[in-house]
Design a protein around this motif. Structure first.
Motif, PDB file in Angstrom:
ATOM      1  N   GLU A  92     -18.040   3.024   7.016  1.00  0.00           N
ATOM      2  CA  GLU A  92     -16.482   3.311   6.950  1.00  0.00           C
ATOM      3  C   GLU A  92     -15.743   2.553   8.016  1.00  0.00           C
ATOM      4  N   ARG A 140     -10.646   0.659   6.002  1.00  0.00           N
ATOM      5  CA  ARG A 140     -11.605   1.469   5.931  1.00  0.00           C
ATOM      6  C   ARG A 140     -12.927   1.037   5.122  1.00  0.00           C
ATOM      7  N   GLU A 142     -14.399   1.383   2.761  1.00  0.00           N
ATOM      8  CA  GLU A 142     -14.624   2.303   1.639  1.00  0.00           C
ATOM      9  C   GLU A 142     -16.038   1.929   0.880  1.00  0.00           C
ATOM     10  N   ARG A 151      -7.249   2.689  -3.921  1.00  0.00           N
ATOM     11  CA  ARG A 151      -8.370   3.058  -2.817  1.00  0.00           C
ATOM     12  C   ARG A 151      -8.668   1.686  -2.628  1.00  0.00           C
TER      13      ARG A 151
HETATM   14 MG    MG Z   1     -11.114   8.834   2.576  1.00  0.00          MG
END
Ligand code: MG
Ligand code: ATP
Ligand code: MG
Ligand code: MG
Length: 574
Positions: A92, A140, A142, A151
């Motif tokens: 990440e 990030r 992800e 997200r």
């Molecule tokens: Mg998270």
């Protein structure tokens, strides 16, 4: 703003690759465009909303005594090595080297950078407490970027960090932040709940998350209907196939027992390491009635998919072949692979509290119905009993159970995590040796709190809660424009143009953000666009009504229309 000078970019068709409504509507309303997985360009309408959210967050943070700073997005590895997270973080954390071959990372959060700043700038207890915040881009990497800005990999966060010399002082700021967050989400017009959260991953003593309630939420949050008790059951990361797993926290365990277990529970029962549990298969009663009958002992089958250990009689090499339960065409196939003849499914039939995995990644996992002890797999009709995992199933399981505080019943709802506050304690200040001289003239390590708000995620969350078949219905506080002016056939009528322009000037002067749709479009096209982008108030200027000095007002949320005198418009809308 005149539409002729604007980039509207609305789209009629629902984009095929957008799964949830907020993602669809943000694309259709011309708010965002995808650049790469989890990365988006904000178009003008998107930016307007983003700035509104940002400003509300900024105002409430400032009101609560926090001071704004701005840190770089790129962070040197040294700081992360000092805190120990350079090695602990999984993929990440996006790492790279500069031209001098030095290691850097894109900041997913800023504990290290801020602690480094404060240890240099703050030397005396007299400068404390201190609460610094920024509104800044985070990255990030992800595992599964999805749902648009909900997200994303690159997203906008407000992150604040507070520094203190005592727990009481930290608690005070923590409470102030809790209140500030309530103010923020109230001002945003969102239906939200603060819940107790897992403190396992970062360490620390106390943590709350703020969840916007929405069916599309990735988290399952447990409420008591008889008290203020609310907690997050965040298992998505814990059960995910790779990467670091947060340890279950005290609060989690409280909510978890007796019917909700964690991956650690399963690991312990199987006598394996957490990391070896890669996939779980849910087994519980098929109907609400069955669930009630067996509510205390829900059956779970855990398939250990990785690792070279032996699990009773099941051979490791067989287990290694089990890639996913989804790949089995029939129960027999799975049974054959496990060498488990009829009636001998014992090795994988383990009684443990059920794992609640609400992550979208596991939506495709099976829930197998069975209502007799020891009847799992043997009694299963693959087509009849295997259904998609649903929150309703979990609700059945916990139905009738008292909440951990002993008051009321536990209820599960879905939530979108939009804020998170955390008492970090000395985790980072110890590691980076961030201390000051205290009142006694002694060097003392500071204690810290951190406070995050998902600024860009809030936009998606707001849309999840505020939309209809025609598009977005913005809460007034974050609407890209408050008022839309829709002139009928303006290009054929000087009178319409003059009246609309006059109204536009008046409303703009009165401080409204007005969208003047001066396109040469059919009225239907304009109406559809204004509804899609969700402008709360619209005013239609037409020849007939102008004869009476009137215009038609329409409220986006209620759908109500009324004729208003032009002279009254400003005062009515104010
Ligand atoms: Mg998270
Ligand atoms: P999640 O559980 O959704 O992964 P998190 O717990 O990892 O979030 P925090 O570290 O608590 O996130 O960050 C603070 C806030 O930043 C979160 O409450 C959330 O609103 C927002 N956020 C975190 N990850 C993302 C993301 N990938 N995209 C958009 N917003 C995010
Ligand atoms: Mg979280
Ligand atoms: Mg969080």
């Amino acid at each position: 703003m005149r539409s002729s000078q604007y980039l509207l970019s609305t789209v009629k068709e629902t984009p095929a690759d957008a799964e949830i409504i907020s993602h669809q509507l943000m694309l259709r309303a011309g708010m965002i465009r995808r650049v790469a997985s989890g990365m988006y360009t904000y178009l003008p309408t998107g930016v307007r909303v983003l700035r509104k959210v940002e400003q509300i967050v900024r105002e409430e943070m400032t009101k609560a005594g926090a001071i704004e700073v701005l840190m770089p997005m790129v962070q040197p590895a040294e700081l992360w090595q000092e805190s120990g997270r350079w090695d602990k973080m999984d993929a990440e954390l996006l790492r790279f080297k500069d031209r001098h071959n030095r290691d850097f990372a894109l900041g997913p959060t800023h504990e290290e950078v801020i602690t480094d700043l404060v240890r240099r700038e703050v030397t005396s207890y007299k400068q404390l407490p201190l609460n610094l915040f920024q509104i800044q881009t985070k990255f990030r990497d992800e595992r599964r970027p999805r749902f648009g800005v909900m997200r994303a990999r690159e997203f906008l966060m407000k992150d604040a960090y507070s520094f203190h010399l005592s727990q009481e002082c930290l608690q005070k700021t923590y409470d102030a932040m809790y209140q500030a967050y309530c103010n923020i989400f109230n001002r945003l017009g969102l239906n939200f709940r603060p819940v107790l959260a897992d403190t396992g991953a970062i360490g620390g003593s106390m943590s709350h998350e703020f969840h916007v309630l929405a069916a599309s939420g990735e988290d399952a949050i447990a409420f008591s209907d008889g008290s203020d008790y609310a907690a997050n059951i965040e298992m998505a990361e814990a059960i995910a196939p790779t990467g670091e797993r947060p340890a279950p926290s005290q609060q989690m365990a409280e909510v978890a027992t007796p019917n909700v277990g964690t991956v650690a529970d399963v690991a312990q029962l199987l006598n394996v390491d957490n990391s070896q549990i890669a996939k779980t298969l849910f087994v519980h009663a098929a109907t609400a009635d069955d669930a009630k009958n067996t509510s205390k002992t829900v059956q779970l089958i855990a398939l250990v998919l990785r690792g070279d250990h032996e699990l009773n009689e099941i051979k490791a090499e067989k287990l290694a072949q089990v890639k996913s339960p989804l790949e089995f065409a029939s129960e027999q196939e799975l049974r054959d692979l496990l060498n488990a003849g009829a009636g001998s499914v014992g090795p994988v039939n383990i009684q443990v509290p059920v794992i609640v995995d609400h992550s979208a990644a596991h939506l495709a996992d099976f829930v197998v119905g069975a209502n007799k002890d020891g009847y799992h797999l043997t009694g299963v009709n693959w087509d009849r009993d295997i259904t998609k995992y649903q929150v309703a199933d979990i609700r059945n399981i916990v139905a009738g159970d008292a909440s951990p505080c002993g008051k009321g019943k536990l209820e599960i709802k879905r939530g979108i995590e939009v804020g998170h506050i955390f008492q970090l304690g000395e985790t980072y200040s110890q590691a980076l040796k961030a201390g000051v001289l205290n009142e006694a003239g002694k060097h003392q390590i500071m204690t810290m709190g951190c406070y995050g708000v998902g600024v860009s995620r809030i936009i998606a969350a707001a849309i999840e809660q505020n939309h209809d078949d025609y598009g977005i219905i913005w809460p007034d506080a974050i609407a890209p424009f408050q008022i839309a002016l829709i002139p009928m056939n303006m290009h054929k009528s000087v009178r319409i143009e003059e009246a609309t322009t006059a109204l536009y000037n008046q409303l703009t002067a009165a401080g409204f953000e007005v969208f003047f749709d001066d396109r040469k479009e059919r009225p239907g096209v304009m109406f559809a666009d204004i509804e899609l982008i969700g402008i709360p108030h619209s005013i239609v200027i037409g020849e007939r009504n102008l004869d009476n000095q009137e215009v038609e007002y329409k409220n986006r949320r209620s759908g109500e229309k009324e004729l208003l005198n032009i002279a009254d418009i400003v005062s009515i809308l104010q």
